[in-house]
Design a protein around this motif. Structure first.
Motif, PDB file in Angstrom:
ATOM      1  N   THR A  14       0.836  -1.209   0.000  1.00  0.00           N
ATOM      2  CA  THR A  14       0.000   0.000   0.000  1.00  0.00           C
ATOM      3  C   THR A  14       0.872   1.261   0.000  1.00  0.00           C
ATOM      4  O   THR A  14       2.090   1.198   0.206  1.00  0.00           O
ATOM      5  N   VAL A  15       0.188   2.390  -0.174  1.00  0.00           N
ATOM      6  CA  VAL A  15       0.867   3.691  -0.117  1.00  0.00           C
ATOM      7  C   VAL A  15       1.593   3.826   1.221  1.00  0.00           C
ATOM      8  O   VAL A  15       2.790   4.138   1.277  1.00  0.00           O
ATOM      9  N   LYS A  25       1.741  11.877   8.069  1.00  0.00           N
ATOM     10  CA  LYS A  25       1.942  13.318   7.886  1.00  0.00           C
ATOM     11  C   LYS A  25       2.546  13.622   6.503  1.00  0.00           C
ATOM     12  O   LYS A  25       2.075  14.520   5.794  1.00  0.00           O
ATOM     13  N   VAL A  26       3.564  12.850   6.101  1.00  0.00           N
ATOM     14  CA  VAL A  26       4.161  13.132   4.781  1.00  0.00           C
ATOM     15  C   VAL A  26       3.204  12.735   3.648  1.00  0.00           C
ATOM     16  O   VAL A  26       3.185  13.369   2.588  1.00  0.00           O
ATOM     17  N   LEU A  47      -2.148  12.579  -0.510  1.00  0.00           N
ATOM     18  CA  LEU A  47      -2.568  11.220  -0.869  1.00  0.00           C
ATOM     19  C   LEU A  47      -3.290  10.514   0.282  1.00  0.00           C
ATOM     20  O   LEU A  47      -3.420   9.290   0.261  1.00  0.00           O
ATOM     21  N   THR A  48      -3.763  11.287   1.254  1.00  0.00           N
ATOM     22  CA  THR A  48      -4.399  10.665   2.422  1.00  0.00           C
ATOM     23  C   THR A  48      -5.569   9.773   2.007  1.00  0.00           C
ATOM     24  O   THR A  48      -5.745   8.680   2.550  1.00  0.00           O
ATOM     25  N   ARG A 106       4.213  10.806  -6.317  1.00  0.00           N
ATOM     26  CA  ARG A 106       3.976  11.478  -5.033  1.00  0.00           C
ATOM     27  C   ARG A 106       4.279  10.521  -3.867  1.00  0.00           C
ATOM     28  O   ARG A 106       4.776  10.957  -2.826  1.00  0.00           O
ATOM     29  N   VAL A 107       4.020   9.225  -4.063  1.00  0.00           N
ATOM     30  CA  VAL A 107       4.399   8.244  -3.026  1.00  0.00           C
ATOM     31  C   VAL A 107       5.930   8.233  -2.896  1.00  0.00           C
ATOM     32  O   VAL A 107       6.471   8.231  -1.786  1.00  0.00           O
ATOM     33  N   GLY A 108       6.607   8.282  -4.061  1.00  0.00           N
ATOM     34  CA  GLY A 108       8.080   8.302  -4.048  1.00  0.00           C
ATOM     35  C   GLY A 108       8.614   9.519  -3.294  1.00  0.00           C
ATOM     36  O   GLY A 108       9.578   9.418  -2.539  1.00  0.00           O
TER      37      GLY A 108
END
Ligand code: ATP
Length: 257
Positions: free
Chosen positions: A96-97, A129-130, A136-137, A154-156
């Motif tokens: 997952t993210v 938090k990041v 991407l919450t 954005r995950v990266g």
């Protein structure tokens, strides 16, 4: 903050060096874009900085400490201060993210904790938090293989941010993305760069993007620096010097919007 001294990389199967006697000095707060046509040495340069490529000769100093001869433990500390963002994201598709972002904390953990994949509440809260910072919450529990390219990048970025980096190092981070998404990703990188006063060094193919976001442009050709100045000074002539070769038909410098 980062000093490159006489850096040369010679691959066995090549007559010409991929990098030849490169000398550079970078300060905190600089947003540097690296330009150059395919094969100019951009990736090799970035890979040397984060230790993925061992140079043939030269030295790299991180806050005045030479890193090429460092012992693994010290090198690990340096590496976690360099948040790396890759072209193909380098994520684990079936996780997952949240799980992918948490791998950014491995540089701070014991090997045992990393192996068993156990994270405490504090680590999970920091990851959340990041993930919020990269908006991407709402995707936090989705597997990354189900995300778009822009969301994956954005995950990266969130994973890199979890390392609390002092530097962003990017190897073509938007080359797989459409122009709109590429700009969105650069906006995000710029915002985090300014908020945390990072040193940012990114390879890009797109000159328009480089001129829009960079505070300093460096162009490589045949492994050597042929330009190192402000984006405003990179004009038609510099564009041709960087990208032109007798067999390579190119257009003009894109208009800077
Ligand atoms: N692992 C390797 N083994 C042998 N030669 C390599 C290796 N990696 C890169 N090279 C060579 O080194 C030179 C510089 O390559 P590099 O990937 O750094 O260029 P680049 O500017 O990043 O190109 P691109 O924009 O296509 O990614 C090229 O001639 C390339 O063929």
């Amino acid at each position: 903050m980062l000093k490159i001294e006489n850096l040369t990389v010679h691959f066995h199967d090549s007559n010409e060096p991929a990098l030849e006697d490169v000398n550079l000095n970078f300060q905190r707060g600089e947003f540097v874009c690296i330009l150059g046509k395919s094969g100019a040495g951009k990736s090799t340069f970035v890979r040397c900085i984060n230790g993925l490529q061992k140079p043939t000769s030269g030295e790299i100093f991180w806050n005045d400490k030479p890193i090429l001869q460092m012992k693994e433990e010290n090198l690990r500390k340096v590496r976690r201060e360099m948040g790396m963002i890759f072209q193909h994201y380098n994520l684990i598709p079936r996780l997952t993210v949240l799980q992918n972002v948490l791998t950014g904390s491995f540089g701070y953990r014991s090997t045992f904790k990393s192996l068993v994949g156990w994270f405490d509440k504090e680590e999970i809260d920091k990851a959340k938090k990041v993930i919020e910072d990269v908006e991407l919450t709402d995707q936090i529990n989705r597997k990354v293989e189900q995300l778009s390219g822009g969301q994956k990048q954005r995950v990266g970025i969130a994973r890199a941010m979890l390392q609390k980096p002092k530097m962003f190092l990017g190897d073509e981070p938007v080359s797989s993305l459409d122009p709109g998404t590429a700009n969105h990703i650069f906006n995000l990188i710029q915002e985090l760069h300014s908020r945390y006063q990072l040193l940012t060094i990114i390879n890009v193919h797109d000159v328009t993007i480089a001129k829009r976001y960079a505070t300093r442009l460096i162009a490589f050709k045949h492994g050597k620096i042929i330009f190192d100045d402000t984006p405003e000074s990179f004009e038609e002539n510099e564009f041709h010097l960087t990208y032109h070769s007798p067999t390579n038909k190119i257009g003009s410098l894109p208009i800077n919007k």
